[in-house]
Design an enzyme around this catalytic site. Sequence first.
Site, mmCIF file in Angstrom:
data_model
loop_
_atom_site.group_PDB
_atom_site.id
_atom_site.type_symbol
_atom_site.label_atom_id
_atom_site.label_comp_id
_atom_site.label_asym_id
_atom_site.label_seq_id
_atom_site.Cartn_x
_atom_site.Cartn_y
_atom_site.Cartn_z
ATOM 1 N N HIS A 15 5.531 -0.709 7.371
ATOM 2 C CA HIS A 15 6.782 -0.441 8.085
ATOM 3 C C HIS A 15 7.675 -1.683 8.248
ATOM 4 O O HIS A 15 8.858 -1.655 7.907
ATOM 5 C CB HIS A 15 6.495 0.130 9.475
ATOM 6 C CG HIS A 15 5.607 1.330 9.463
ATOM 7 N ND1 HIS A 15 5.785 2.373 8.582
ATOM 8 C CD2 HIS A 15 4.534 1.662 10.216
ATOM 9 C CE1 HIS A 15 4.847 3.293 8.808
ATOM 10 N NE2 HIS A 15 4.086 2.885 9.780
ATOM 11 N N ASP A 34 6.770 6.405 3.926
ATOM 12 C CA ASP A 34 6.814 5.463 5.038
ATOM 13 C C ASP A 34 7.889 6.033 5.952
ATOM 14 O O ASP A 34 9.082 5.951 5.640
ATOM 15 C CB ASP A 34 7.198 4.060 4.573
ATOM 16 C CG ASP A 34 7.109 3.070 5.724
ATOM 17 O OD1 ASP A 34 7.475 3.443 6.854
ATOM 18 O OD2 ASP A 34 6.664 1.932 5.510
ATOM 19 N N HIS A 35 7.467 6.642 7.055
ATOM 20 C CA HIS A 35 8.448 7.421 7.810
ATOM 21 C C HIS A 35 9.550 6.559 8.425
ATOM 22 O O HIS A 35 10.591 7.070 8.797
ATOM 23 C CB HIS A 35 7.782 8.330 8.852
ATOM 24 C CG HIS A 35 7.163 7.593 9.985
ATOM 25 N ND1 HIS A 35 5.905 7.085 9.925
ATOM 26 C CD2 HIS A 35 7.635 7.282 11.212
ATOM 27 C CE1 HIS A 35 5.629 6.484 11.067
ATOM 28 N NE2 HIS A 35 6.654 6.586 11.860
#
Length: 484
Positions: free
Chosen positions: A240, A177-178
């Site tokens: 996110h 999950d950047h």
Amino acid sequence: MVSRVIPVDPFDLVIFGGTGDLARRKILPGLYRRYQAGQMPEEARIIAAARSDHDDAEFRDIARAAIEEFIPEGKRDAASLDEFIERLSYVAIDATGDDGWAPLSEKMREGMIRAFYFSVAPSLFGPIAERLHQHGIAGPDSRIVVEKPFGRDLASARKLNQTLAQHFDETQIYRIDHYLGKETVQNLMAVRFGNVLFEPLWNAQYVDHIQITVAETVGVDGRGAYYDKSGAMRDMVQNHLMQLLCLIAMEPPSRFDPDAVRDEKLKVIRALEPVEPYQIVRGQYEAGGGQPSYRDHAENPRSLTESFVAMKINVSNWRWAGTPFYLRTGKRLKARTSEIAVVFKDAPHSIFGAEAGRHRNILTIRLQPNEGMMLGVTIKEPGPGGMRLVDVPLDMTFADALGPEAEDVPDAYERLIMDVIRGNQTLFMRGDEVEAAWAWTDPIIQAWEERDDAPKPYDPGTSGPEDAQMLMHREGRRWREIRD
Ligand code: NAD
């Protein structure tokens, strides 16, 4: 202040989907930046494996063009780019067949860390995991990196977890999950747990509410068909925004280590109350500013998919009971910004009288643009004329405080790939976390589907549907303005 770059151990990194959009925009440029920074050792090798027929030279041209496109000219140099490109090679592979696996196996070197980045459609995760195993390419020390989306509901996420678990241990699986790779997100943990100032106030007694906003100005554009099956809830909230909520709400882990941190995040997800329909507003953007509507973008005139969602979430535990979390995210909004705001309660009594006005401390954590943190404090307005109060920002933006090197911090993908090589899973989602997040999300989506719930239209360039404002207004609160 000079930042320290500690090189990682030598590795073979295979990028499945190495010619795809994500590889060209993020992974390859990110790896080049780490090479340039001296973090990638000379012996490191990157092997792209994708469907199309290319030889090494052709792939190197693709990679060079991608790096030149996505890294500004002033930030790259010909010598280091040439050296980096030499470390790349290519294998044409069929993820669902037999072609290419033997040549890939031959390329892998003994004694190196092996990492496999699955930058391909999720339907290929299983077939690739299986073939890596079958061909003896992955061993017990290998790592796999899987991209989003991780499932589209609890059942599919569970199935994917089971498929990967047939071939890899949880300690080998890195679910990206950047958002977790962003500098400010980690800084949030440093501020919370590295200072004595914040933690005593970090609870329902002192915090009025928390707002998390991830706003985009772009529409779904070329991704309309994909997005229409997903929507803002699946595409942004389940992963996110949920991760950001967890980092704000979690209890202090006993150590900054992968399982300690992820255990605490999981407890938060499990403490989320189900969301009632009146606590959620869904929206869909209309045409405007010369741009088509969501339905036109999605090529689905009857689409009921949301391009915007705002909601109130209650975290049912001792720390947060009574302090709501408000989340919103959407496309074609007023500005591109991602921000968390911790809004503290009013002082219990104002000794300055009503004319001093209402002042609140707000801690703002900004993820983009201009990553940084800001604490609003109330002081006396300078000069004569009595005691007038004014709010001023205490700027904790690290680029200002720590000097120019801090501006060159690795971006999220760079950091996360280096963490994979280091074997550090702290900033990656564990399987049970993802499943718990879907278990909370599923009933919300199911309720919409059962009711054929129609999202509220909103004009592009606004803050979303009017009802989203009401979500807060009716409780005497207001959203922060969406701005760059
Ligand atoms: P893409 O369509 O641009 O690229 C897909 C890649 O997979 C290509 O290299 C293609 O050759 C390869 N491929 C396809 N079928 C194959 C097969 N049968 N065997 C071997 N290789 C095959 O996709 P993308 O946008 O790069 O996305 C890749 C993954 O990353 C997806 O899971 C996507 O959801 C995720 N992701 C992408 C982005 C983004 O910005 N592009 C952002 C977040 C997550």
